[in-house]
Write a protein that holds these residues in place. Structure first.
Motif, PDB file in Angstrom:
ATOM      1  N   LYS A   1       0.837  -1.200   0.000  1.00 23.42           N
ATOM      2  CA  LYS A   1       0.000   0.000   0.000  1.00 23.42           C
ATOM      3  C   LYS A   1       0.873   1.251   0.000  1.00 23.42           C
ATOM      4  N   LEU A   2       0.663   2.103  -1.005  1.00 24.09           N
ATOM      5  CA  LEU A   2       1.390   3.365  -1.104  1.00 24.09           C
ATOM      6  C   LEU A   2       0.574   4.447  -0.396  1.00 24.09           C
ATOM      7  N   ASP A   3       1.125   4.971   0.693  1.00 27.21           N
ATOM      8  CA  ASP A   3       0.425   5.965   1.502  1.00 27.21           C
ATOM      9  C   ASP A   3       0.423   7.301   0.764  1.00 27.21           C
ATOM     10  N   PRO A   4      -0.752   7.820   0.401  1.00 24.52           N
ATOM     11  CA  PRO A   4      -0.787   9.063  -0.382  1.00 24.52           C
ATOM     12  C   PRO A   4      -0.392  10.298   0.431  1.00 24.52           C
ATOM     13  N   ILE A   5      -0.370  10.197   1.754  1.00 24.23           N
ATOM     14  CA  ILE A   5      -0.020  11.334   2.593  1.00 24.23           C
ATOM     15  C   ILE A   5       1.493  11.400   2.834  1.00 24.23           C
ATOM     16  N   THR A   6       2.081  10.287   3.249  1.00 26.88           N
ATOM     17  CA  THR A   6       3.514  10.268   3.585  1.00 26.88           C
ATOM     18  C   THR A   6       4.395   9.823   2.433  1.00 26.88           C
TER      19      THR A   6
ATOM     20  N   SER B   1      -0.530  16.982  -4.882  1.00 29.14           N
ATOM     21  CA  SER B   1       0.843  17.435  -4.644  1.00 29.14           C
ATOM     22  C   SER B   1       1.541  16.477  -3.697  1.00 29.14           C
ATOM     23  N   GLU B   2       2.805  16.210  -3.921  1.00 27.09           N
ATOM     24  CA  GLU B   2       3.581  15.262  -3.130  1.00 27.09           C
ATOM     25  C   GLU B   2       3.655  15.712  -1.679  1.00 27.09           C
ATOM     26  N   GLY B   3       3.350  14.808  -0.764  1.00 27.45           N
ATOM     27  CA  GLY B   3       3.528  15.050   0.654  1.00 27.45           C
ATOM     28  C   GLY B   3       2.490  15.942   1.289  1.00 27.45           C
TER      29      GLY B   3
END
Length: 615
Positions: A303-308, A543-545
């Motif tokens: 699972k790729l965490d979209p927040i971190t 946007s990243e992060g």
């Protein structure tokens, strides 16, 4: 508590037969095919040894046999003797001949006299459009009907099982060698297609020998003949005739793009790094251990965490404790320490979920019991005496001491689509899990008289009381393979996009499900047309992060997937607008695309990151 909601079906009638209404082509374009057959390069990355990304000049690229399996059926065959490498010493040659004789005179007759259940019968499992295809070099200038949306400029890739050789015994759909199908989409309505095997260690060795020699973990490992197959492999490996130290996996299930790399996965091995070439072709770089940090298998659904931006993963072991481990990688690819999860028995864990603060781990009723093979059965069984449960583990914990287990009786979810945290009406912290609950639980692995059901369900786990409730969101419809907007993974989502798996295991269309109301909006492919997993691509890239502030926008995107017209014998990529569930474009493909497993989308900006890392 279990109950179901009624749903209203809003049917979109534009199936594949009506595709020409989008655009009336003047003349079919000529498909340009490169004259030489492209052969991918391979690097095998042995454990604890870092190899260069490019092969040395002295190392030739291994080629694969130019086979052409029948699309109609893939019958059981009597394999030829393997072609062992000439470097064998005289003793090894004697051992090789003796083992070949044992296989031909004892194991093969034992397999042929054993009636195969439907779940591992090659005549069923790899027939029709489940049958394998040969590799296809890049074809450019494909015909496009409609308009490719700008947010889809990039590459859609889908993994699947594509056995190189006809099986000599049992064969399960999950056993085949991994093959990735790739469609590159660009401005000016340009599209290209290619498909390539992922050059796993076992594939390269079997290709060199001219026949399968590695045991198939589901199709062949049944009963006494399965034990014999396992023993034969271990003796061949011990004698140096085959090399199992570089992994046994087929990399045929999942795909994830992480940290500038496309990774192909099956849960019995490390991932394989596959490079997307500038022309849309694919090249296997090698078995990927995250720079010597990973020394165990990794399941096919990280699972790729979209927040971190972290990549969360699991590894399970069917032989020894710990049966389950959790770990993650940060955005630089650095691995956390393993968190060992205490399970009493090895459990089939194909998928899991994340929320903003937790990892949700299923411990359900399908388990591994190797002793069943001695009694002539399958090592994958349904344990009716076991109570299913979900484990809730804080993401940043270094051990399992704060793990909470909550029972969810009579539940087996092969896939989990999303999970999130919210407060209940009483103010209690609640974990909401969305998944497809299969019944009978082991239907995918063992033959059952009762038809399989896969019901989309919501589980609410009360963190204060330790109790759970289950709500069937959509009843009377098999919904399997799909996803939510991945930019909202771990956060509350309104919609899920799932394959209508009817007639099982074929998929007749796409269901957009409102998770609040249970309303289903369908896009049906049409009579004689079937597809697979629908993949959702959002219009807007987060946007990243940064934390994505959710509105009702998780249907502002497009759904892509492969569809096969079995009557016309054509394959296409369809592009459906998620908000309206109407067809906006199709790409006519130059080759047959078999039904497969899971996919991903790599956008144009991510392709630039891959290119920068390669340089």
């Amino acid at each position: 508590m279990q109950f179901s909601l009624h749903f209203t079906t809003l049917t979109t009638t534009s199936g594949l037969q009506n595709l020409t209404q989008l655009h009336t082509p003047t003349k079919r374009r000529n498909v340009r095919t490169p004259s030489p057959l492209f052969t991918s390069k391979l690097l095998i990355n042995p454990a604890k040894k870092k190899l260069p990304r490019k092969p040395p000049p002295s190392q030739p690229s291994p080629s694969l046999p130019d086979h052409k399996p029948s699309p109609k059926s893939q019958p059981v065959s009597t394999p030829p003797k393997p072609t062992y490498p000439p470097r064998l010493n005289p003793l090894q040659k004697v051992v090789a001949s003796l083992l070949d004789l044992i296989e031909a005179s004892l194991i093969l007759p034992l397999e042929k006299n054993h009636k195969l259940p439907k779940t591992v019968d090659p005549a069923i499992q790899i027939s029709g459009n489940f049958a394998p295809v040969r590799e296809c070099p890049v074809h450019h200038g494909l015909e496009v009907l409609g308009q490719i949306p700008a947010c889809l400029y990039g590459v859609y890739l889908r993994n699947g099982a594509n056995p190189m050789f006809a099986p000599s015994g049992g064969h399960h759909l999950f056993d085949g060698d991994g093959m990735i199908h790739a469609v590159t989409l660009g401005s000016g309505n340009k599209a290209s297609y290619s498909c390539r095997y992922t050059r796993t260690s076992r594939l390269v060795q079997e290709a060199a020998m001219g026949r399968p020699v590695f045991p198939k973990p589901i199709g062949e490992l049944h009963g006494h003949s399965g034990l014999a197959r396992l023993a034969l492999f271990f003796v061949r490996a011990g004698a140096g005739l085959v090399d199992g130290s570089r992994g046994l996996g087929v990399a045929n299930a999942g795909l994830v793009y992480f940290n500038g790399r496309l990774l192909a996965m099956s849960e019995d091995d490390l991932p394989y790094h596959v490079s997307i070439k500038d022309d849309g072709d694919l090249e296997t770089i090698g078995r990927f251990d995250f720079n010597n940090q990973l020394d165990s298998s990794m399941i096919a659904h990280p699972k790729l965490d979209p927040i971190t931006g972290d990549l969360h993963a699991l590894s399970y072991n069917v032989v020894k404790k710990p049966y389950l481990k959790y770990f993650k990688f940060d955005t630089c690819g650095n691995k956390s320490c393993d968190v060992e999860i205490s399970l009493q028995r090895p459990t089939m864990i194909h998928d899991f979920a994340i929320t903003e603060n937790f990892v949700i781990l299923p411990d359900h009723q399908v388990v591994f019991k190797l002793s069943e093979m001695i009694r002539g059965g399958s090592p994958v069984i349904f344990d009716e005496s076991k109570t299913s449960r979900f484990g809730i583990l804080p993401k940043n914990d270094v051990d399992e001491s704060r793990m909470r287990w909550i029972d969810v009786p009579d539940c087996f979810c092969f896939h989990l689509w999303n999970a999130w945290e919210e407060n209940s009406e009483t103010g209690d912290e609640t974990i909401v899990v969305i998944g497809s609950c299969m019944s009978p639980p082991d239907s995918v692995f063992n033959e059952r008289e009762v038809p399989l059901r896969s019901e989309l369900s919501e589980f609410r786990l009360n963190m204060r009381t330790g109790k759970s409730t289950r709500r069937v969101i959509v009843s009377g419809m098999n919904l399997e393979a799909g996803q939510v907007n991945r930019q909202l993974l771990g956060q509350k989502t309104r919609y899920a996009y799932l394959a209508i798996a009817e007639p099982w295991p074929k998929c007749s269309g796409i269901a957009k499900v409102d998770l609040n109301s249970g309303v289903v909006t369908k896009f049906l492919y049409g009579a004689g047309c079937f597809g697979g997993e629908p993949f959702y691509v959002p219009k807007k890239v987060k946007s990243e992060g940064t934390h994505h502030v959710r509105g009702d926008d998780d249907d502002e995107g497009f759904i892509v997937g492969f569809v096969r017209d079995e009557k016309r014998e054509t394959s296409e990529l369809v592009i459906v607008e998620a908000s309206s569930m109407k067809l906006v474009a199709t790409v006519r493909l130059p080759a047959r695309v078999p039904y497969g497993f899971h996919g991903t989308f790599v956008g144009a900006e991510d392709l630039k990151v891959q290119e920068a890392m390669a340089n």
